[in-house]
Design a protein around this motif. Sequence first.
Motif, mmCIF file in Angstrom:
data_model
loop_
_atom_site.group_PDB
_atom_site.id
_atom_site.type_symbol
_atom_site.label_atom_id
_atom_site.label_comp_id
_atom_site.label_asym_id
_atom_site.label_seq_id
_atom_site.Cartn_x
_atom_site.Cartn_y
_atom_site.Cartn_z
ATOM 1 N N GLN A 111 3.519 4.311 -3.923
ATOM 2 C CA GLN A 111 2.257 4.160 -4.402
ATOM 3 C C GLN A 111 2.687 6.577 -4.626
ATOM 4 O OE1 GLN A 111 -0.177 5.771 -0.067
ATOM 5 N NE2 GLN A 111 -1.642 4.894 -1.487
ATOM 6 N N LEU A 112 3.251 7.298 -4.216
ATOM 7 C CA LEU A 112 3.409 8.579 -4.169
ATOM 8 C C LEU A 112 3.488 8.850 -6.303
ATOM 9 C CD1 LEU A 112 2.632 11.635 -2.882
ATOM 10 C CD2 LEU A 112 5.388 11.181 -2.763
ATOM 11 N N VAL A 113 4.577 7.973 -6.279
ATOM 12 C CA VAL A 113 4.555 8.057 -7.779
ATOM 13 C C VAL A 113 3.080 7.481 -8.432
ATOM 14 C CG1 VAL A 113 5.985 6.983 -9.748
ATOM 15 C CG2 VAL A 113 7.149 7.665 -7.064
ATOM 16 N N GLU A 114 2.734 6.954 -7.830
ATOM 17 C CA GLU A 114 1.662 5.929 -8.983
ATOM 18 C C GLU A 114 0.472 6.964 -8.827
ATOM 19 O OE1 GLU A 114 -2.332 2.521 -9.440
ATOM 20 O OE2 GLU A 114 -0.090 2.321 -7.781
ATOM 21 N N TYR A 115 0.383 7.988 -7.447
ATOM 22 C CA TYR A 115 -0.912 8.704 -7.501
ATOM 23 C C TYR A 115 -0.302 10.717 -8.352
ATOM 24 C CZ TYR A 115 -3.224 12.076 -3.828
ATOM 25 O OH TYR A 115 -3.884 13.092 -3.150
ATOM 26 N N GLY A 116 1.196 10.796 -8.334
ATOM 27 C CA GLY A 116 1.641 11.382 -9.352
ATOM 28 C C GLY A 116 1.357 11.345 -10.513
ATOM 29 N N HIS A 117 1.650 10.098 -11.226
ATOM 30 C CA HIS A 117 1.197 9.517 -12.845
ATOM 31 C C HIS A 117 -0.181 9.761 -13.094
ATOM 32 C CE1 HIS A 117 4.986 8.621 -13.867
ATOM 33 N NE2 HIS A 117 5.373 7.732 -13.025
ATOM 34 N N VAL A 118 -0.884 9.417 -12.449
ATOM 35 C CA VAL A 118 -2.687 9.154 -11.814
ATOM 36 C C VAL A 118 -3.290 10.247 -12.346
ATOM 37 C CG1 VAL A 118 -4.912 8.646 -11.740
ATOM 38 C CG2 VAL A 118 -3.249 6.903 -11.270
ATOM 39 N N ILE A 119 -2.115 11.596 -11.653
ATOM 40 C CA ILE A 119 -2.925 13.305 -11.674
ATOM 41 C C ILE A 119 -2.947 13.803 -12.482
ATOM 42 C CG2 ILE A 119 -2.260 15.369 -10.537
ATOM 43 C CD1 ILE A 119 -3.016 13.373 -7.790
#
Length: 320
Positions: A111-119
């Motif tokens: 989830q954190l990977v997706e979180y960082g990509h979106v940010i």
Amino acid sequence: MHSTPAEFNRKISDIARWTDSLGFRGLLIFTDHDVVDQWAAAQMLIQRSERLVPLVAAQPPYMHPYTVARMVTSLAYLYGRQVDLNLVTGGNRYRLRSIGARLDHDERYDQLVEYGHVIRRLLTEREPVTHSGRHYDLTEATLPSPLPADLLPRMFVAGSSSACDKAQQELGVARLRYPAPLAEYDPGAGELEGTGIRIGVIARDTHEEAWRVARKRFPDDRDGARLHKVASRLSDSAWMQELAQEARTAGDAESAYWLQPLRTFREYCPYVVGSHAEVGEVLAGYADLGVRTVILNVPEDEDDLGHAALALRTAVSSRS
């Protein structure tokens, strides 16, 4: 939070002033259930300083990635200042579940990977952002103000597990971790290359003076030791498990790398204790292994931070 609002405001103001005057880049602001909101603290720090860059913990269960990006751009717009981001998953399973976050350890890093990509997309792309993923969906999302390129945040991911290692590589950011003793690293393995470490420093003019300060500040505490054992069982953080094991087995000799603050549940990180030269030698050793960012634990006072700054300068001069 264990202080009154007035005490907290005074401490924040003091630390911001010390950080600016001693030439440090910024301050880590972590997140948990029992501390003030990290974004409110970041704004206070910006208002009470001239140059420092808050390193703000961003954790998926607490804040949507769009809101993180909006906070970064809002602070840039209001103050013309940069905010860095420390992407974290959280390690206390019970606190996470209390707010409905039920993913297991490795899933939280996915989830954190997706979180960082979106940010990152929201902060860098000039067109509306559309994203459809496992955890987040955005349709032509826009921010109220564009972020100047020179205020783009540095991003870090925190952890030491294989899941964190994978997340770091996928995001292409630096990793923050608690270091083991220098002797445990293979100089040719590159394990710490490009990383950052969080560590406490107690440095003074002499070895004896530093250890007098250290033992007075962190005396033996049986109750604290019991609490540390309980807290380590509640966490599924790989680095907390590793440090807990190290703290249980490490002796209490006056070696520079010291785990007494962790063992007695007073702090969450290792300490380096000694003269400016001794501490500088240890910090230079980490730099030789590839460490590029050092995050110091909270100083006791301005003098404490000043001595740490001297040790850091000693480390830098020894490598030049």
